[in-house]
Design a protein around this motif. Sequence first.
Motif, mmCIF file in Angstrom:
data_model
loop_
_atom_site.group_PDB
_atom_site.id
_atom_site.type_symbol
_atom_site.label_atom_id
_atom_site.label_comp_id
_atom_site.label_asym_id
_atom_site.label_seq_id
_atom_site.Cartn_x
_atom_site.Cartn_y
_atom_site.Cartn_z
ATOM 1 N N GLN A 146 0.661 -1.459 -0.108
ATOM 2 C CA GLN A 146 0.039 -0.022 0.210
ATOM 3 C C GLN A 146 0.400 1.216 0.126
ATOM 4 O OE1 GLN A 146 -2.073 -0.982 3.557
ATOM 5 N NE2 GLN A 146 -3.985 -1.946 2.427
ATOM 6 N N ALA A 147 1.848 0.872 0.341
ATOM 7 C CA ALA A 147 2.452 2.628 0.926
ATOM 8 C C ALA A 147 3.451 3.165 -0.862
ATOM 9 C CB ALA A 147 3.681 1.885 2.061
ATOM 10 N N TYR A 148 3.953 1.533 -0.904
ATOM 11 C CA TYR A 148 4.536 1.688 -2.610
ATOM 12 C C TYR A 148 3.795 2.143 -3.467
ATOM 13 C CZ TYR A 148 7.934 1.036 -6.321
ATOM 14 O OH TYR A 148 7.872 0.814 -7.380
ATOM 15 N N LYS A 149 2.377 1.687 -3.418
ATOM 16 C CA LYS A 149 1.666 2.141 -4.404
ATOM 17 C C LYS A 149 1.015 3.894 -4.469
ATOM 18 C CE LYS A 149 -3.460 0.996 -5.721
ATOM 19 N NZ LYS A 149 -4.159 0.333 -5.814
ATOM 20 N N LYS A 150 0.986 3.881 -2.664
ATOM 21 C CA LYS A 150 0.553 5.294 -2.830
ATOM 22 C C LYS A 150 1.677 6.353 -3.137
ATOM 23 C CE LYS A 150 -0.291 8.754 0.570
ATOM 24 N NZ LYS A 150 -1.374 8.625 2.475
ATOM 25 N N TYR A 151 3.105 6.375 -2.730
ATOM 26 C CA TYR A 151 4.801 6.404 -3.345
ATOM 27 C C TYR A 151 4.478 6.354 -5.535
ATOM 28 C CZ TYR A 151 9.012 7.388 -4.662
ATOM 29 O OH TYR A 151 9.888 8.033 -5.795
ATOM 30 N N LEU A 152 3.733 5.465 -5.425
ATOM 31 C CA LEU A 152 3.597 5.875 -7.595
ATOM 32 C C LEU A 152 2.996 7.054 -7.658
ATOM 33 C CD1 LEU A 152 4.584 2.343 -8.238
ATOM 34 C CD2 LEU A 152 6.158 3.787 -8.438
ATOM 35 N N GLU A 153 1.597 6.983 -7.116
ATOM 36 C CA GLU A 153 0.912 8.546 -7.344
ATOM 37 C C GLU A 153 1.213 9.555 -6.615
ATOM 38 O OE1 GLU A 153 -2.853 7.035 -4.771
ATOM 39 O OE2 GLU A 153 -3.323 5.018 -6.111
ATOM 40 N N THR A 154 2.428 9.565 -5.692
ATOM 41 C CA THR A 154 2.514 10.869 -5.431
ATOM 42 C C THR A 154 3.585 11.897 -5.678
ATOM 43 O OG1 THR A 154 3.476 10.378 -3.131
ATOM 44 C CG2 THR A 154 0.618 11.169 -3.803
ATOM 45 N N ARG A 155 4.468 10.039 -5.691
ATOM 46 C CA ARG A 155 5.937 10.627 -6.213
ATOM 47 C C ARG A 155 6.503 11.923 -5.096
ATOM 48 N NH1 ARG A 155 8.336 6.996 -9.266
ATOM 49 N NH2 ARG A 155 6.760 6.250 -11.092
ATOM 50 N N GLU A 156 5.828 12.207 -4.086
ATOM 51 C CA GLU A 156 6.640 12.378 -3.183
ATOM 52 C C GLU A 156 7.918 11.939 -1.746
ATOM 53 O OE1 GLU A 156 3.216 14.489 -0.737
ATOM 54 O OE2 GLU A 156 2.485 15.689 -2.426
ATOM 55 N N GLY A 157 8.421 12.725 -1.563
ATOM 56 C CA GLY A 157 9.565 12.347 -0.676
ATOM 57 C C GLY A 157 8.869 11.630 0.384
ATOM 58 N N ALA A 158 8.051 12.313 1.513
ATOM 59 C CA ALA A 158 7.631 11.815 2.561
ATOM 60 C C ALA A 158 7.114 10.733 2.736
ATOM 61 C CB ALA A 158 6.341 12.904 3.505
ATOM 62 N N ASP A 159 6.113 10.280 1.605
ATOM 63 C CA ASP A 159 6.000 9.215 1.091
ATOM 64 C C ASP A 159 6.326 7.768 0.774
ATOM 65 O OD1 ASP A 159 2.929 9.961 1.865
ATOM 66 O OD2 ASP A 159 2.718 11.002 -0.776
ATOM 67 N N TYR A 160 7.961 7.811 0.216
ATOM 68 C CA TYR A 160 9.041 7.618 0.053
ATOM 69 C C TYR A 160 9.708 7.218 1.364
ATOM 70 C CZ TYR A 160 13.413 5.199 -1.571
ATOM 71 O OH TYR A 160 14.632 4.643 -2.306
ATOM 72 N N ILE A 161 9.741 8.319 2.182
ATOM 73 C CA ILE A 161 10.670 7.177 3.773
ATOM 74 C C ILE A 161 8.856 6.947 4.029
ATOM 75 C CG2 ILE A 161 10.273 8.596 5.854
ATOM 76 C CD1 ILE A 161 11.855 10.958 4.326
ATOM 77 N N ASN A 162 8.167 7.042 4.331
ATOM 78 C CA ASN A 162 6.902 6.059 4.593
ATOM 79 C C ASN A 162 7.077 4.904 4.275
ATOM 80 O OD1 ASN A 162 5.520 7.707 6.374
ATOM 81 N ND2 ASN A 162 4.281 8.543 4.831
ATOM 82 N N TYR A 163 7.887 4.663 2.895
ATOM 83 C CA TYR A 163 7.040 3.231 2.419
ATOM 84 C C TYR A 163 8.573 2.673 2.398
ATOM 85 C CZ TYR A 163 9.874 0.150 -1.649
ATOM 86 O OH TYR A 163 9.966 -0.984 -2.372
ATOM 87 N N THR A 164 10.478 3.289 2.757
ATOM 88 C CA THR A 164 10.998 2.177 3.070
ATOM 89 C C THR A 164 10.841 1.709 4.266
ATOM 90 O OG1 THR A 164 12.068 5.262 3.356
ATOM 91 C CG2 THR A 164 12.198 3.883 1.796
ATOM 92 N N ARG A 165 10.286 2.933 5.083
ATOM 93 C CA ARG A 165 10.073 2.348 6.647
ATOM 94 C C ARG A 165 9.216 1.055 6.488
ATOM 95 N NH1 ARG A 165 7.624 6.447 7.898
ATOM 96 N NH2 ARG A 165 9.843 7.239 8.985
ATOM 97 N N ALA A 166 8.476 1.030 5.939
ATOM 98 C CA ALA A 166 7.359 0.265 5.663
ATOM 99 C C ALA A 166 8.406 -1.290 5.387
ATOM 100 C CB ALA A 166 6.063 -0.035 4.714
ATOM 101 N N ARG A 167 9.329 -1.500 4.462
ATOM 102 C CA ARG A 167 9.767 -2.356 3.435
ATOM 103 C C ARG A 167 10.440 -2.529 4.773
ATOM 104 N NH1 ARG A 167 14.072 0.033 0.297
ATOM 105 N NH2 ARG A 167 15.103 0.804 1.942
ATOM 106 N N ASN A 168 11.164 -2.105 5.249
ATOM 107 C CA ASN A 168 11.736 -3.180 6.711
ATOM 108 C C ASN A 168 11.789 -3.748 7.240
ATOM 109 O OD1 ASN A 168 14.127 -1.328 4.787
ATOM 110 N ND2 ASN A 168 14.802 0.676 6.434
ATOM 111 N N GLN A 169 10.432 -2.648 7.907
ATOM 112 C CA GLN A 169 9.614 -3.604 8.714
ATOM 113 C C GLN A 169 9.640 -4.852 8.483
ATOM 114 O OE1 GLN A 169 6.303 -0.903 9.817
ATOM 115 N NE2 GLN A 169 7.898 0.516 10.851
ATOM 116 N N ALA A 170 8.773 -4.630 7.268
ATOM 117 C CA ALA A 170 8.508 -6.473 6.158
ATOM 118 C C ALA A 170 9.236 -7.322 5.908
ATOM 119 C CB ALA A 170 8.042 -6.179 5.076
#
Length: 978
Positions: free
Chosen positions: A344-368
């Motif tokens: 979900q985080a990656y999908k949101k980042y693709l939609e917005t391309r914002e740095g904050a969303d990318y940080i959220n994605y990397t955090r979710a990726r590392n947690q996974a």
Amino acid sequence: MIFNPHQTDSFKCLYKKLDRHRTDILKCFYTNSDSFINKRDELLLTIDAESVDVISITEVLPKNQQRGKIEPVELQIPGFDCFHNIQDKSCHRGVAIWVRSKLNAQPVKLSDNLSSSKESVWCEITLRDNDRMLVGSVYRSPNSSFENNDKINELLVKMTEGKSHVLVTGDFNFPEVDWANELSPKDSDHSASKFMEAVRDSFLTQHVKQPTHYRSEQNPNILDLVFTNEHSMIDSIRHEAPLGKSHHQVLYFDFRCYTKKCYSNEPRYCFDKGDYKQLSELVSAADLTQKIINLSVLDAWTIIKSEVMSAVDISVPKVKSSSDRTSPRWINPTVLAKLKKKKQAYKKYLETREGADYINYTRARNQAKSSCRIAVKDYERSISRMAKVNPKKFFAYARTKTKTKDGIADLYDDHKTASSNIDKANILNKFFSSVFTNEDLTNIPTCERKSVNNILSDIEFDKDTVKKKLDKLNMNKSPGPDMFHPRVLCQLSEELSEPLALLFQKSLDSGTLPPDWKEAQVTPLFKKGDKSNPGNYRPVSLTSVVCKIMESIIRDYVITHLKNNKLLSECQHGFVSGRSCSTNLLKTLNDWTEFLDQGSSVDAIYLDFAKAFDSVPHQRLLNKLEAHGVQGNTLSWIKHFLVGRKQRVSVQGTVSNWTEVLSGVPQGSVLGPTLFVIFINDLPSILSSSCSMYADDTKVYRKVNNLENRDSLQLDIDNLVNWADDWQLKFNAGKCTVLHLGTKNKIFHYDMRQHHCSDRTALNKSKLEKDLGVHVDTKLKFSKHIETQVNKANRILGLIRRSFTYLDATTMKILFTALVRPHLEFSNSVWSPQFEKDKKLIEGVLRRATKVIPGLKDKQYEDRLKRIEIPSMTYRRVRGDMIETYKFTHSLYQVESKLFVFANNGARGHNYKLHKPRCNTSLRQHYFNQRVIDRWNSLPETVTNAPSVNAFKNSLDSHLADYMFSIVEPPIKIPSKG
């Protein structure tokens, strides 16, 4: 693949797609040609004829390069990429590998510390799922220096480490090694023994078992070798004529990269997720005892089965196995949630391309990723914790990590090849049924009635006895054809104990059994030899678990009856409490070493019954039971238990037709082994020689110093055949062997008369016999047995290393002690090593295991043992000897043994001191009952007087605690005389 090791190595890889899944097969060719150029045309014809995709050649250069230097262009083959070492100035004979271009192979560069090993070539082939196959070809000169040998050993270990697919071929020139059994007769410093250790360190399997090098006036040798990292990657190797004038055969074989996965589409119960509280309530509410109290056996069984299975349908969920399953076994809800959040985080980042969303994605990726690691660790630890009580879980997990699987190969029968599961099942069922005996009812011999105080006629089945049996069921075992799972029966022990006791009593009193109890589902297991031969598979039967409970109770009564009346032969050690494989071997070898110590020779006849358990004729067995005092209702029930049985064979969920079972005691049953023991109980009485038995494993032996002794043993063989004719239990004369012991043995000849005819078959002379799992040779040194067991243990260790991602100290300790160490300790009091080479081999398995653990590789061996708290194998042998001595001296073994004589208590020490008699030979001096006496006598009274085996173990460990992690045996301190 085809492989010839001395002059030309050829590899062929054929890529196939089958159904929705791919089975990758590399068809390989290897040879040693002593000059590739001179045999190029013949090799090209072979490649075309065999559709070779990978070719490996050793010694591509001629011995005398009179025609000038060979250029790389001369090695080119159209459609292949070539990898070679002929441009290396230090290369003398040359090694090359050709891989078909479409496979996109890439060269593998050797690291600086390995680059000095010039006579080898390595490349990698890309497979599916980013797997890469390492292909190597190595040449070792017979005049190789010690330094070069060490480099080759290091190269083999380093190159194969961590690879998913490994195939190494080459001419290694080690004729000293017995490659058929993977044994090295040389001492530990010999180059052949060091190479064997490197093979074990690499966890590789060598597949060539027949000679590959033939030259006039020389013994054939296995010089050309084929190694893989999984034993099932190669089923068989075809040996063909050499190329040109080479003395090395050409080897063809299929390298199996992957196995097609076959899953049953039938839904199955998932007993691990059952609601057993609900199940208990449903069965309790059914009030089974009242429902069946006035019913017949068949009707009562039908009611019990119907009610229980209906409750199981409600309380236990079903899962459907599918070939499309992709999720690993360690996946859990937490991981799924983390992966979903990452997506979900990656999908949101693709939609917005914002740095904050990318940080959220990397955090979710590392947690996974962290969650996945934790899940894998937890799952592997749970597997290891269950390894001792439920090794099935470990091997099931290991199978998910292996690239190839063992299974039933295409079978050859009646000049036809069967490839479908149904055809395989029917062929195997036909073979398993062909061994049944058609009993001659017109000429049944009479049985001598035994003197008994009380006959065994009636048996009482009470609720408490049945409940104890239900509570002791192994919940990890498989159900029989009636689908009553042991876990269900164990969980319902309170609810089912009374109705089952009533059912059992009805069955015994009426002498009838439900048809479900007479059915067996047979699973074929490969033994050894040609996988296409149905005779090389062993039948393993699954029968009704409910019936097994009743059998267990009847067996207890029968054994108690036999013991109370002293009816069991002292020669029989099988399926009798207080006796075991170890007691059988210790008693036998005590006799042998004593005879040899007296200067006598010993001849031992190893007998082989032809399909013993399946061949027992029923009426003759019933007559023997009656002669042993088993009569009345019990005998009637056993009769109906034996007759009217049927079986079918299952191959990957596909079953054969039912076949009637005409003879034999039911394999897979509880009562069957006891019935067989009774059937052959009188066999020792017809012999003048000594006899030792474990069920059907029988050996007859005596001192043989002259022709008269030989004739007495031959007369015993003739009497055995007469007994077998009368009781219709045939010997397989071709597999009966003679073991000649003693340096002065005159090597007499023995023969065996064919059944019901005058033709005689000479018995084969053997130098090595597998006796109850222990390899016994003519010198009683056991070096070959030790090396065999080390190889087995090492294969399991390699499987652990390949299967587990996180091998910490705790996990390795559990897996080693549960799965590896038993191979090194089975009956080790019998074969305890006396040579340093053998001791190092055994200790080497534990050394290898401790090196696998991260962070411990560079520490000293004894420090590693202390870190993971595993005693050394040296200490374990000393401990095992003392435990066996405790059991003998405290009469925990129910055998008439002359192993020990208690000493007079005139000296200081404990009350169980043993007398140590004089012996004349080192063989006798090292044998168990001589070896252990000084150490046993030196133990303090607080240890030897322990009230139980467990208390003795704890006291002994405390007494020898300082030597637990040492590779040096604890010193023996003999108490001074008073």
